[in-house]
Design a protein around this motif. Structure first.
Motif, PDB file in Angstrom:
ATOM      1  N   MET A 107      46.611  48.666  40.138  1.00  0.00           N
ATOM      2  CA  MET A 107      46.954  49.498  40.922  1.00  0.00           C
ATOM      3  C   MET A 107      48.450  49.732  41.239  1.00  0.00           C
ATOM      4  O   MET A 107      49.104  50.720  41.540  1.00  0.00           O
ATOM      5  N   ILE A 108      49.079  48.589  40.969  1.00  0.00           N
ATOM      6  CA  ILE A 108      50.622  48.736  40.829  1.00  0.00           C
ATOM      7  C   ILE A 108      51.384  47.967  39.701  1.00  0.00           C
ATOM      8  O   ILE A 108      50.710  47.070  39.340  1.00  0.00           O
ATOM      9  N   SER A 115      54.676  42.944  44.351  1.00  0.00           N
ATOM     10  CA  SER A 115      53.789  43.646  44.862  1.00  0.00           C
ATOM     11  C   SER A 115      52.323  43.908  44.075  1.00  0.00           C
ATOM     12  O   SER A 115      51.503  44.469  44.357  1.00  0.00           O
ATOM     13  N   SER A 116      52.507  43.792  42.806  1.00  0.00           N
ATOM     14  CA  SER A 116      51.596  44.178  41.838  1.00  0.00           C
ATOM     15  C   SER A 116      50.293  43.201  41.755  1.00  0.00           C
ATOM     16  O   SER A 116      50.396  42.034  41.878  1.00  0.00           O
ATOM     17  N   ASP A 117      49.352  43.608  41.537  1.00  0.00           N
ATOM     18  CA  ASP A 117      47.793  43.053  41.693  1.00  0.00           C
ATOM     19  C   ASP A 117      47.559  42.732  40.076  1.00  0.00           C
ATOM     20  O   ASP A 117      46.571  42.085  39.723  1.00  0.00           O
ATOM     21  N   PHE A 119      48.611  40.693  37.700  1.00  0.00           N
ATOM     22  CA  PHE A 119      48.634  39.317  37.069  1.00  0.00           C
ATOM     23  C   PHE A 119      47.213  38.685  37.652  1.00  0.00           C
ATOM     24  O   PHE A 119      46.484  37.891  37.029  1.00  0.00           O
ATOM     25  N   PHE A 120      46.850  38.775  39.012  1.00  0.00           N
ATOM     26  CA  PHE A 120      45.485  38.524  39.585  1.00  0.00           C
ATOM     27  C   PHE A 120      44.402  38.853  38.742  1.00  0.00           C
ATOM     28  O   PHE A 120      43.465  38.306  38.438  1.00  0.00           O
ATOM     29  N   ASN A 121      44.187  40.271  38.549  1.00  0.00           N
ATOM     30  CA  ASN A 121      43.519  41.049  37.644  1.00  0.00           C
ATOM     31  C   ASN A 121      43.213  40.438  36.443  1.00  0.00           C
ATOM     32  O   ASN A 121      42.173  40.291  35.846  1.00  0.00           O
TER      33      ASN A 121
END
Lengths: 162, 162, 162, 162
Positions: A107-108, A115-117, A119-121
């Motif tokens: 999303m970012i 703030s980005s998702d 790396f987790f995704n």
């Protein structure tokens, strides 16, 4: 071996400081796998670099063609979130047998730092592609969804079961 | 529901700018789940905040006791990397029936920003805990390892199959 | 031209993920100047890479010798915070004529990302070295202090006027 | 005391993950001063939150009015880079006596993390406003420029002397 196909999306967008616009440069995937200290046998190939709102069914046929063409049974696709579900549906009907296909994104933009998702995704999608049975899935928000049981909530940006 | 038990480790270390030492403050887990836009039903509980080299078998019995005590069948444990394998082995012998237990951690503290592997590892561990059959696993480097088939290479910091 | 002398300190510490210790690798200065989009005529030279608690007066004489040796009148020194004041005092007594010397550093390593003060301190030190009259100064916390009017508060980590 | 006036610009832009557009939320200034461990006596006031291409001379008169109205002689203005020079020129002709006014900004939003120049620029602008004689200046790229001796190179994004 896990095949990663890069198609663009927010995941890989960068900021152009001259124009103030978001744009695509190279994929961040190799750097992300490095930082994640990933030791999986992974092959990364960029198929296209587009905003998923601009993705056509011809592009989707290109993706499907590549999914059919690789020998591996584990395929991860990075993709813009807006039409992720549409591409999942397309691939589910594209006569690709016996493969686990996981579509993820962000999303970012990863380039926007803490703030980005993304790396987790990527971490969750790599895990899902190793463990889920053959089929087409969307992996977002720490969850996986079968291709025919997911929608993006356009006002919140979260993915939901349907 | 997924139960997350926090035990400390590099994953949650912070830098004390007065002493120049690494130390434990609060866990970063809640912030990380937020940033990952995670919509899983997750419960986070800190059991201890220790360097895994300082973890005793009494601490491990405490962890085992908590694993037995929760109703959920999906348990994720954040843990220092140095004795991850030892704790996995301990839990495998601790008479915990029918649960998927995934132990993860980080080589670089999450608080150290853009070099840390922690956020990626959390994503993959959350995915593995939802999809692997009951048993005890270590999740690092994008991979999962059964408790009796893993070791940390002390000179490279990577986990390997044995 | 501005001469930057690198001497080490927290500013340039990195995290060794194998040992879990902080250590010195290469200086982050070139990358920081690049990111700051700095167009000043700057020369960066690493004199030493040490924790300032380990800095001896022989090291300080080395720094002084280098300050005397360069033709430019603007010198910035990156330095550990613990003995910054001592080095400033040493340089003030080292017979260096007509030069503006600004010593700066960081409380949190630049490599630790979004919590570090280092990038801000570098920006202010570069500005002070261009605008202050000849003399020896410490630049921390957005302020500049003359060499004989500063001390580090060891319990808070902030620099104060004396 | 240093007065900081916030007017918007890339410096304070954020990414809206629902629309994929950049927008203004609250200013990052307070967090940045905190992270910079700044102990200067600073007052932050947001006058407007606009892209500098949208800034009118009425907005500039508002800024000038506020510069005249504060008692302090040190004023820092955060501003979009595209019309920074125009605002500097306007303020130079706005009958503001005996004050040092430094205008700064960023080419990459502070919220975009480790690629942004904003934190460095803030550090240098705070230093320049404490040390330069009365007048109106632009502070970018580690340098300061008098209001009548600066232009932005639109193709590179760097500021140059004229």
């Amino acid at each position: 071996m896990i095949q990663i196909f890069v198609t663009g999306g927010t995941f890989d967008k960068e900021y152009n400081f001259v124009t103030g616009q978001l744009y695509f440069h190279d994929s961040n995937l190799p750097e992300m796998l490095d930082r994640g200290r990933c030791t999986l046998d992974v092959n990364v190939r960029t198929l296209m670099m587009v905003d998923s709102l601009d993705l056509t069914d011809m592009d989707r046929e290109n993706i499907a063609h590549n999914c059919r063409g690789v020998e591996t049974k584990q395929i991860l696709i990075t993709h813009g979130t807006d039409t992720m579900q549409r591409t999942a549906e397309f691939l589910a009907g594209a006569d690709i047998k016996g493969k686990t296909i996981v579509i993820t994104g962000a999303m970012i933009p990863y380039a926007f730092g803490s703030s980005s998702d993304g790396f987790f995704n990527l971490g969750s999608a790599l895990a899902f592609v190793q463990t889920l049975p053959p089929g087409v899935y969307v992996a977002m928000n720490g969850r996986y969804f079968p291709w025919d049981g997911v929608q993006k909530n356009l006002s919140t940006g979260y993915f939901e079961s349907v």
